[in-house]
Design a protein around this motif. Sequence first.
Motif, mmCIF file in Angstrom:
data_model
loop_
_atom_site.group_PDB
_atom_site.id
_atom_site.type_symbol
_atom_site.label_atom_id
_atom_site.label_comp_id
_atom_site.label_asym_id
_atom_site.label_seq_id
_atom_site.Cartn_x
_atom_site.Cartn_y
_atom_site.Cartn_z
ATOM 1 N N PHE A 237 53.815 148.972 -8.912
ATOM 2 C CA PHE A 237 54.936 148.255 -8.305
ATOM 3 C C PHE A 237 56.049 149.221 -7.895
ATOM 4 O O PHE A 237 56.648 149.087 -6.822
ATOM 5 N N ALA A 238 56.347 150.220 -8.747
ATOM 6 C CA ALA A 238 57.395 151.185 -8.436
ATOM 7 C C ALA A 238 57.015 152.039 -7.234
ATOM 8 O O ALA A 238 57.849 152.320 -6.362
ATOM 9 N N LYS A 239 55.749 152.452 -7.158
ATOM 10 C CA LYS A 239 55.294 153.247 -6.017
ATOM 11 C C LYS A 239 55.369 152.436 -4.727
ATOM 12 O O LYS A 239 55.780 152.955 -3.675
ATOM 13 N N GLU A 240 54.980 151.163 -4.799
ATOM 14 C CA GLU A 240 55.036 150.326 -3.604
ATOM 15 C C GLU A 240 56.471 150.102 -3.132
ATOM 16 O O GLU A 240 56.711 149.885 -1.945
ATOM 17 N N LYS A 241 57.405 150.176 -4.035
ATOM 18 C CA LYS A 241 58.816 149.999 -3.677
ATOM 19 C C LYS A 241 59.432 151.274 -3.119
ATOM 20 O O LYS A 241 60.079 151.255 -2.062
ATOM 21 N N TYR A 242 59.228 152.388 -3.798
ATOM 22 C CA TYR A 242 60.000 153.586 -3.477
ATOM 23 C C TYR A 242 59.335 154.517 -2.465
ATOM 24 O O TYR A 242 60.033 155.201 -1.708
ATOM 25 N N ILE A 243 58.007 154.582 -2.418
ATOM 26 C CA ILE A 243 57.364 155.507 -1.484
ATOM 27 C C ILE A 243 57.597 155.087 -0.032
ATOM 28 O O ILE A 243 58.049 155.913 0.783
ATOM 29 N N PRO A 244 57.336 153.822 0.355
ATOM 30 C CA PRO A 244 57.624 153.442 1.749
ATOM 31 C C PRO A 244 59.097 153.588 2.107
ATOM 32 O O PRO A 244 59.432 153.998 3.225
ATOM 33 N N TYR A 245 59.979 153.279 1.169
ATOM 34 C CA TYR A 245 61.416 153.424 1.398
ATOM 35 C C TYR A 245 61.773 154.880 1.680
ATOM 36 O O TYR A 245 62.531 155.185 2.607
ATOM 37 N N ALA A 246 61.218 155.793 0.886
ATOM 38 C CA ALA A 246 61.511 157.215 1.072
ATOM 39 C C ALA A 246 60.962 157.722 2.401
ATOM 40 O O ALA A 246 61.628 158.490 3.109
ATOM 41 N N ILE A 247 59.752 157.303 2.757
ATOM 42 C CA ILE A 247 59.160 157.735 4.031
ATOM 43 C C ILE A 247 59.982 157.209 5.205
ATOM 44 O O ILE A 247 60.253 157.930 6.169
ATOM 45 N N GLU A 248 60.399 155.953 5.111
ATOM 46 C CA GLU A 248 61.211 155.354 6.174
ATOM 47 C C GLU A 248 62.518 156.113 6.374
ATOM 48 O O GLU A 248 63.016 156.235 7.497
ATOM 49 N N ASN A 249 63.063 156.650 5.287
ATOM 50 C CA ASN A 249 64.329 157.385 5.354
ATOM 51 C C ASN A 249 64.131 158.883 5.542
ATOM 52 O O ASN A 249 65.070 159.650 5.381
ATOM 53 N N GLN A 250 62.893 159.287 5.869
ATOM 54 C CA GLN A 250 62.562 160.684 6.145
ATOM 55 C C GLN A 250 62.945 161.601 4.975
ATOM 56 O O GLN A 250 63.422 162.717 5.174
ATOM 57 N N SER A 251 62.706 161.120 3.790
ATOM 58 C CA SER A 251 63.022 161.893 2.584
ATOM 59 C C SER A 251 61.962 162.961 2.334
ATOM 60 O O SER A 251 60.779 162.763 2.613
ATOM 61 N N TRP A 252 62.391 164.057 1.753
ATOM 62 C CA TRP A 252 61.475 165.016 1.174
ATOM 63 C C TRP A 252 60.958 164.452 -0.146
ATOM 64 O O TRP A 252 61.714 163.853 -0.913
ATOM 65 N N PHE A 253 59.683 164.647 -0.418
ATOM 66 C CA PHE A 253 59.123 164.407 -1.747
ATOM 67 C C PHE A 253 58.988 165.764 -2.432
ATOM 68 O O PHE A 253 58.421 166.697 -1.857
ATOM 69 N N ILE A 254 59.525 165.890 -3.632
ATOM 70 C CA ILE A 254 59.415 167.146 -4.361
ATOM 71 C C ILE A 254 58.532 166.937 -5.597
ATOM 72 O O ILE A 254 58.439 165.826 -6.130
ATOM 73 N N PHE A 255 57.882 168.023 -6.030
ATOM 74 C CA PHE A 255 56.867 167.914 -7.083
ATOM 75 C C PHE A 255 57.112 168.918 -8.209
ATOM 76 O O PHE A 255 57.483 170.063 -7.972
ATOM 77 N N TYR A 256 56.831 168.441 -9.411
ATOM 78 C CA TYR A 256 56.888 169.257 -10.624
ATOM 79 C C TYR A 256 55.499 169.765 -11.014
ATOM 80 O O TYR A 256 55.343 170.880 -11.500
ATOM 81 N N HIS A 257 54.478 168.945 -10.764
ATOM 82 C CA HIS A 257 53.121 169.264 -11.209
ATOM 83 C C HIS A 257 52.217 169.834 -10.120
ATOM 84 O O HIS A 257 51.204 170.467 -10.439
ATOM 85 N N ASP A 258 52.507 169.588 -8.866
ATOM 86 C CA ASP A 258 51.581 169.933 -7.795
ATOM 87 C C ASP A 258 51.362 171.440 -7.717
ATOM 88 O O ASP A 258 52.317 172.214 -7.666
ATOM 89 N N ALA A 259 50.096 171.851 -7.696
ATOM 90 C CA ALA A 259 49.774 173.284 -7.648
ATOM 91 C C ALA A 259 49.760 173.828 -6.222
ATOM 92 O O ALA A 259 49.620 175.038 -6.038
ATOM 93 N N TYR A 260 49.916 172.966 -5.229
ATOM 94 C CA TYR A 260 49.758 173.397 -3.835
ATOM 95 C C TYR A 260 50.999 173.145 -2.985
ATOM 96 O O TYR A 260 51.323 173.942 -2.101
ATOM 97 N N TYR A 261 51.700 172.059 -3.235
ATOM 98 C CA TYR A 261 52.912 171.740 -2.484
ATOM 99 C C TYR A 261 54.115 171.685 -3.417
ATOM 100 O O TYR A 261 54.058 171.079 -4.490
ATOM 101 N N ARG A 262 55.203 172.320 -2.980
ATOM 102 C CA ARG A 262 56.474 172.160 -3.669
ATOM 103 C C ARG A 262 57.204 170.916 -3.159
ATOM 104 O O ARG A 262 57.813 170.171 -3.913
ATOM 105 N N ALA A 263 57.117 170.732 -1.846
ATOM 106 C CA ALA A 263 57.790 169.596 -1.226
ATOM 107 C C ALA A 263 57.095 169.287 0.089
ATOM 108 O O ALA A 263 56.488 170.173 0.711
ATOM 109 N N LEU A 264 57.188 168.027 0.501
ATOM 110 C CA LEU A 264 56.649 167.670 1.810
ATOM 111 C C LEU A 264 57.285 166.378 2.301
ATOM 112 O O LEU A 264 57.938 165.649 1.558
ATOM 113 N N LYS A 265 57.074 166.124 3.590
ATOM 114 C CA LYS A 265 57.462 164.862 4.215
ATOM 115 C C LYS A 265 56.226 164.242 4.853
ATOM 116 O O LYS A 265 55.400 164.956 5.426
#
Length: 279
Positions: A237-265
């Motif tokens: 439910f949280a992912k369905e709420k916040y991920i589309p909202y962030a994409i719509e607002n052209q937000s960067w997604f930043i990662f703590y665990h990802d071994a390949y990406y630090r951030a992306l849009k």
Amino acid sequence: MEKLSIGEISIYWLDGGVTFLDGGAMFGVVPKPLWSKKYPVNEKNQIELRTDPMLLQINNKNILIETGIGKGKLTDKQKRNYGVVEESKLDESLAEIGLSPKDIDIICMTHLHFDHASGLTRWEDHQLVSVFPNAKIYTSKVEWEEMRNPNIRSKNTYWSENWEPIQNQIYTFENQVVIEECIKMIHTGGHSDGHSIIEIESNGQKLIHMADLMPTHAHRNSLWVLAYDDYPMTSIFAKEKYIPYAIENQSWFIFYHDAYYRALKWDQDGNIIDEIKRK
């Protein structure tokens, strides 16, 4: 060291250690033929997961998001079980930008599982002490309560050695808290009952840290949640709420665990339109 700037905020990724965890556990009920196309896996069915804190500099404040796997905290058995191949090098990372742990003013903890919170304390003269003695440490009230009183499931990840030395530095919130007028911590639950995400905005530019609701770029699908999640439907439910909202607002997604990406849009079709890869 990778860096991202949005508005007046500078963000650096520090070296917090490396783990290799079971890929099946990290993708829950998703079949391996699907998730292995999105994220590399080794012959032991393990995937590489960083534990790299993010340092934010804003308003003359040094702010950490998460604290890494720690150093000298894990037994050999724990290292084997959690696939720890590198421990934290936070002191060295901070020194690269002219800082020490004493210079950290604020720490934002999305949750307090050992792979996020072990960096809060360390052994010094046979005693556990705070690594960041001058920092205010923010986490949700629910998370802090469970950290100190874990249940039969969560006691394996909420360790007393990670909270007892820093309990006088803790600041809790219930639904959300705004820090330095630009960082918003929002209690979501899901991965843990007290799990939070972080939204950051400066001069109209935005980023979001979904923490362990989306530990890697391969977890963008709202249904791809972890077997480690205590409340998987809450995560969805949280992912369905916040991920589309962030994409719509052209937000960067930043990662703590990802071994390949630090951030992306992403764009609304799921295509990567901007990225910072780990060097």
